[in-house]
Enzyme design. Structure first.
Site, mmCIF file in Angstrom:
data_model
loop_
_atom_site.group_PDB
_atom_site.id
_atom_site.type_symbol
_atom_site.label_atom_id
_atom_site.label_comp_id
_atom_site.label_asym_id
_atom_site.label_seq_id
_atom_site.Cartn_x
_atom_site.Cartn_y
_atom_site.Cartn_z
ATOM 1 N N ALA A 125 62.838 67.892 1.286
ATOM 2 C CA ALA A 125 62.725 67.346 -0.062
ATOM 3 C C ALA A 125 63.231 68.361 -1.081
ATOM 4 C CB ALA A 125 61.275 66.959 -0.348
ATOM 5 N N GLN A 242 76.048 74.137 7.778
ATOM 6 C CA GLN A 242 75.823 73.255 8.922
ATOM 7 C C GLN A 242 75.550 71.826 8.462
ATOM 8 O OE1 GLN A 242 74.134 74.561 12.613
ATOM 9 N NE2 GLN A 242 72.464 73.092 12.424
ATOM 10 N N GLU A 243 74.770 71.678 7.387
ATOM 11 C CA GLU A 243 74.510 70.338 6.857
ATOM 12 C C GLU A 243 75.816 69.649 6.475
ATOM 13 O OE1 GLU A 243 72.317 68.127 3.051
ATOM 14 O OE2 GLU A 243 71.905 70.240 3.468
ATOM 15 N N ARG A 269 94.753 38.912 14.882
ATOM 16 C CA ARG A 269 94.739 38.014 13.721
ATOM 17 C C ARG A 269 96.166 37.613 13.365
ATOM 18 N NH1 ARG A 269 92.193 34.186 10.779
ATOM 19 N NH2 ARG A 269 92.594 34.395 8.539
ATOM 20 N N GLN A 337 90.429 45.792 3.499
ATOM 21 C CA GLN A 337 91.519 45.006 2.909
ATOM 22 C C GLN A 337 92.344 44.325 4.000
ATOM 23 O OE1 GLN A 337 91.858 44.613 -0.347
ATOM 24 N NE2 GLN A 337 93.757 43.431 -0.366
ATOM 25 N N GLY A 364 74.388 65.701 0.367
ATOM 26 C CA GLY A 364 74.825 66.974 0.952
ATOM 27 C C GLY A 364 75.714 67.776 0.016
#
Length: 380
Positions: A125, A242-243, A269, A337, A364
């Site tokens: 937090a 690292q995060e 398609r 798109q 982050g």
């Protein structure tokens, strides 16, 4: 281009992760999105499968694997599956290093076994209503009361906020200390005065519980201080690379997977009596995205190797984070798109990827903050 990053052990682990996702996550994901959170049982299942605490020493119930490439495999497979609700990377790669690097022996024995088994879900937090990336703006405070800290304040946008049993809280312990007056306190489920607000209603990642947290005269025992008093700034800066790498790895993998999905779609398609893939514009779009993904992959893999050797600095981690997530955003938009009207339908993976992935350039550390870090390093 053949990747040179992984060994057979890593690929065996990849197969384990894919099997786990297919059996324990994908069949339940729609229900979790409706509920606004995943089940606690899937966390325990992840623990039984050895997916939690991979880098935690074996004596505390972890995998004992300091090789960051296992974290890369886990991040890639979760990104490819679109299972953003089960925040395993947050648990393993963001919270885990704080507990293992800063925890005392007593703290490790108290918290890590549950962390690895999935019985103890974790969160960190930091963000507040008036302070995101700016640590100096943090107002949550902890007053030294002799045998405990008296914690007051609030946090917001906290991933795992509803389910978390263990929350690493960034709090101000020296009022005049600026960014260097902050400490890390571990708040546990059930502490008096610790309350959770609503599970926030996001545009994407519906299965990922994201909450407001409130602390009113919470008595946090002195033995729940993590690291040094007033040392949070240094501790946070040490682990942010690292995060950001975890987010970058997920961004690159998500872009690659969505491109693969779209390649198959345009082959099948038809428009004007022939497959979309026969149209030059479509081929050019696919060619551009494939090239951008390949170039990004080469840089991300190099950063993973450097981080595994302890050589990745904050600047290159910031480069990886902003570039890979902005690429993810761009590729997702272009792939949607190319799907035409079907891309706007919630049942198509590209639609969920569009809303789930949008947060990647924000949490982050925003793209703008990443560029500021890089620019400052080059111009000062």
């Amino acid at each position: 281009m053949q990747r040179q990053l992984f060994t057979e052990d890593h690929e065996a682990f990849r197969r384990t992760v894919r099997t786990f996702l297919q059996k324990e996550v994908e069949p339940h994901y729609a229900e979790w999105e409706r509920d606004g959170q995943v089940s606690r049982e899937v966390w325990r299942a992840a623990g039984r499968q050895g997916l939690l605490g991979i880098a935690v020493p074996e004596e505390f119930g972890g995998g004992g694997a300091s090789d960051f490439r296992y974290a890369a495999v886990l991040s890639e497979e979760f990104a490819r599956s679109g299972a953003a609700g089960l925040a395993v990377s947050l648990h393993n790669d963001i919270v885990g290093p704080y507990l293992t690097a800063l925890g005392t022996e007593e703290q490790k024995r108290r918290w890590l076994p549950g962390f690895c088994s999935g019985e103890t879900i974790s969160a960190i937090a930091m963000t507040e209503p008036g302070a995101g990336s700016d640590l100096q703006g943090i107002r949550t405070s902890a007053e030294d009361r002799g045998d405990h800290w008296l914690l007051n304040g609030s946090k917001t946008f906290i991933s795992n906020g509803i389910l978390a049993d263990l929350v690493v809280v960034v709090a101000r312990t020296t009022p005049e200390g600026g960014a260097h007056g902050l400490s890390l306190l571990v708040v546990e489920r059930g502490m008096e005065g610790f309350e959770r607000g609503r599970n926030l209603d996001k545009i994407g990642q519906k299965a990922q519980d994201t909450a407001e947290l409130f602390f009113q005269d919470v008595k946090v025992p002195k033995e729940n201080l993590l690291g040094e008093v007033n040392g949070a700034f240094v501790h946070l800066m040490t682990h942010l690379a690292q995060e950001r790498m975890g987010i970058a790895m997920a961004g690159a993998a998500a872009a690659e997977h969505l491109l693969e999905t779209t390649q198959q779609y345009v082959k099948e398609r038809e428009a004007f009596g022939r497959p979309l893939a026969k149209l030059q514009h479509i081929r050019f779009e696919i060619a551009e995205m494939a090239t951008e993904c390949a170039v990004t992959r080469a840089f991300i893999d190099r950063c993973i190797v450097d981080h595994d050797k302890g050589e990745l600095d904050a600047v290159h981690a910031s480069m990886a984070k902003w570039w890979a997530t902005e690429l993810q955003k761009k590729v997702t938009d272009r792939c949607l798109q190319l799907h035409g009207g079907y891309g706007y339908m919630a049942e198509y993976p590209v639609a969920r990827a569009f809303v789930d992935g949008r947060i990647q350039t924000i949490y982050g550390g925003t793209t703008e903050i990443m560029k500021e870090i890089i620019g400052r390093s080059l111009l000062t």
